[in-house]
Design a protein around this motif. Structure first.
Motif, PDB file in Angstrom:
ATOM      1  N   TYR A   1      -0.053   3.744   1.490  1.00  0.00           N
ATOM      2  CA  TYR A   1      -0.319   4.401   2.751  1.00  0.00           C
ATOM      3  C   TYR A   1       0.616   3.947   3.858  1.00  0.00           C
ATOM      4  O   TYR A   1       0.842   4.648   4.804  1.00  0.00           O
ATOM      5  CB  TYR A   1      -1.763   4.126   3.194  1.00  0.00           C
ATOM      6  CG  TYR A   1      -2.763   4.836   2.354  1.00  0.00           C
ATOM      7  CD1 TYR A   1      -3.066   6.167   2.618  1.00  0.00           C
ATOM      8  CD2 TYR A   1      -3.362   4.218   1.278  1.00  0.00           C
ATOM      9  CE1 TYR A   1      -3.983   6.841   1.844  1.00  0.00           C
ATOM     10  CE2 TYR A   1      -4.283   4.885   0.491  1.00  0.00           C
ATOM     11  CZ  TYR A   1      -4.593   6.195   0.775  1.00  0.00           C
ATOM     12  OH  TYR A   1      -5.483   6.865   0.015  1.00  0.00           O
TER      13      TYR A   1
ATOM     14  N   SER B   1      -9.913   5.679   0.481  1.00  0.00           N
ATOM     15  CA  SER B   1      -9.217   4.540   1.076  1.00  0.00           C
ATOM     16  C   SER B   1     -10.125   3.838   2.079  1.00  0.00           C
ATOM     17  O   SER B   1     -11.180   4.356   2.461  1.00  0.00           O
ATOM     18  CB  SER B   1      -7.916   4.993   1.762  1.00  0.00           C
ATOM     19  OG  SER B   1      -8.192   5.734   2.927  1.00  0.00           O
TER      20      SER B   1
ATOM     21  N   HIS C   1      -5.801   0.880   2.596  1.00  0.00           N
ATOM     22  CA  HIS C   1      -5.456   0.785   1.176  1.00  0.00           C
ATOM     23  C   HIS C   1      -6.340   1.710   0.352  1.00  0.00           C
ATOM     24  O   HIS C   1      -7.473   2.007   0.728  1.00  0.00           O
ATOM     25  CB  HIS C   1      -5.592  -0.658   0.681  1.00  0.00           C
ATOM     26  CG  HIS C   1      -4.452  -1.523   1.115  1.00  0.00           C
ATOM     27  ND1 HIS C   1      -3.269  -1.602   0.421  1.00  0.00           N
ATOM     28  CD2 HIS C   1      -4.300  -2.293   2.198  1.00  0.00           C
ATOM     29  CE1 HIS C   1      -2.443  -2.414   1.050  1.00  0.00           C
ATOM     30  NE2 HIS C   1      -3.035  -2.838   2.142  1.00  0.00           N
ATOM     31  N   ARG C   2      -5.783   2.077  -0.777  1.00  0.00           N
ATOM     32  CA  ARG C   2      -6.480   2.999  -1.665  1.00  0.00           C
ATOM     33  C   ARG C   2      -7.602   2.272  -2.423  1.00  0.00           C
ATOM     34  O   ARG C   2      -7.404   1.151  -2.901  1.00  0.00           O
ATOM     35  CB  ARG C   2      -5.492   3.598  -2.670  1.00  0.00           C
ATOM     36  CG  ARG C   2      -6.064   4.749  -3.473  1.00  0.00           C
ATOM     37  CD  ARG C   2      -5.033   5.254  -4.473  1.00  0.00           C
ATOM     38  NE  ARG C   2      -3.772   5.616  -3.853  1.00  0.00           N
ATOM     39  CZ  ARG C   2      -3.525   6.787  -3.268  1.00  0.00           C
ATOM     40  NH1 ARG C   2      -4.468   7.696  -3.221  1.00  0.00           N
ATOM     41  NH2 ARG C   2      -2.344   7.033  -2.740  1.00  0.00           N
TER      42      ARG C   2
ATOM     43  N   SER D   1       0.820  -1.204   0.000  1.00  0.00           N
ATOM     44  CA  SER D   1       0.000   0.000   0.000  1.00  0.00           C
ATOM     45  C   SER D   1       0.850   1.248   0.000  1.00  0.00           C
ATOM     46  O   SER D   1       1.874   1.322   0.649  1.00  0.00           O
ATOM     47  CB  SER D   1      -0.875   0.030   1.252  1.00  0.00           C
ATOM     48  OG  SER D   1      -1.426   1.304   1.434  1.00  0.00           O
TER      49      SER D   1
END
Ligand code: FES
Length: 348
Positions: A43, A331, A309-310, A41
């Motif tokens: 992120y 997300s 996660h996107r 991810s």
């Protein structure tokens, strides 16, 4: 260095001086990084840090305090926490409770929860002086916003993110109060430091005072920012007691109550081109990890943010209390959140 030699070296590390420990880590090119070193991810923090435990103390009953040292530790701000990888591979989140000005050193504290999921038992049992730890760079979802006054409320080990906030608020010249609740004085860490602040700090050990009195919070004046970290019940009470319009900042290290029924849906993994089924009785995280076993996760209960996660397409049924409205626009947390549409597309 072979594994045998490395184990022997680690066993001997407890005998080294702090200076020797620092030198040792600097010369340790084969230090074992976790398998999650390359998260999928965008992120998740992309690197793991390594640090040595240079101090282990018990500031209260059932509370372990660790000081970690490394030349590579990034700066942090009050309210930040780190993901720590325990020797078994479990990942747990701990607030930084030291001084941000003390560069090269992080301090964390761990409350032993005997009937918990095992992370605190492992930390208490296996994290010794001289051991190496892997941790991710600090993240802060509990930032101290500038305010003329603060009302802090901490329950038990929830004092850890509040401690550096008190120092920062004091340095900024802000007015503040702290209500610190716990089962008993013996179980409440950091009492000497807190009592040095004088009457701004109210201690509420339950065996002496009963349930915490939030009357003062109800009278919080305009401009007061409320910060609370502790058990769910305390945070709910603080939210209810704060006057309307008062910003209430909560730090959660326990899961929010689950809501909604669960239906199956499909997830398209955009980068790998695969589509997977998420059954009604499993999480999206479980389904995704069948295809991508290295997908990072930790708490599996929607409060650590590791599995964020996107989302590229589809409607998410957000079931966490962690993400901001802005983060929810694109997300989701795979461990608890689901889909309101029949199909989601993830950037995986
Ligand atoms: Fe912690 Fe999902 S694994 S929020």
């Amino acid at each position: 260095m072979s594994r045998t030699l490395k184990v022997a070296a680690l066993a001997g590390a407890a005998l080294l001086t702090r200076r020797a420990l620092r030198g040792r880590i600097a010369r340790s090119p084969l230090w074992p990084l976790p398998a999650l070193e390359t998260p999928v991810s965008g992120y998740s923090p992309r690197r793991w840090l390594r640090a040595l435990i240079v101090s282990r103390t018990e500031p209260a009953e059932g509370v372990l305090q660790l000081v970690l040292e490394s030349a590579d530790l990034p700066p942090w701000t009050p309210g930040a926490h780190v993901d720590v990888r325990l020797p078994s591979g479990l990942i747990r989140q701990y607030s930084l409770c030291g001084d941000p000005a003390d560069t090269g050193r992080y301090t964390i504290a761990v409350r032993l929860i005997e009937d918990g999921r095992g992370g605190s038992r492992e930390a208490h049992g296996r994290l010794t002086e001289g051991a190496e730890l892997a941790l991710r760079p600090p993240r802060n979802r509990f930032e101290l916003v500038p305010a003329p006054s603060y009302a802090f409320v901490a329950g038990g080990i929830g004092i850890t993110p509040i401690l550096p906030m008190l120092r920062a608020a004091t340095a900024a010249g802000a007015d503040w109060t702290l209500l610190y609740c716990g089962r008993s004085r013996a179980s409440m860490p950091f009492l000497p430091e807190l009592e040095a602040y004088g009457p701004r700090v109210t201690l509420a050990p339950q065996d002496e005072t009963g349930l915490p009195d939030l009357t003062a919070l109800r009278a919080a004046g305009p401009g007061t920012a409320v910060y609370c970290c502790g058990p769910d019940g305390l945070m709910a009470a603080v939210r209810a007691a704060a006057p309307a319009g008062t910003p209430v900042h909560l730090e959660r290290f326990t899961p929010a109550a689950s809501t909604g029924t669960s239906r199956p849906f499909t997830v398209e993994l955009h980068r790998s081109g695969r589509t997977i089924e998420v059954a009604a009785d499993e999480s999206a995280l479980t389904a995704v990890r069948r295809e991508l076993p290295d997908t990072p996760y930790s708490c599996e209960q929607g409060f650590c943010g590791t599995c964020q996660h996107r989302v590229l397409a589809g409607e998410v049924d957000h079931r966490d209390t962690l993400l901001t409205d802005g983060e929810r626009e694109d997300s989701m947390l795979l461990c608890v959140s689901r889909a309101t549409s029949a199909h989601l597309v993830l950037d995986l």
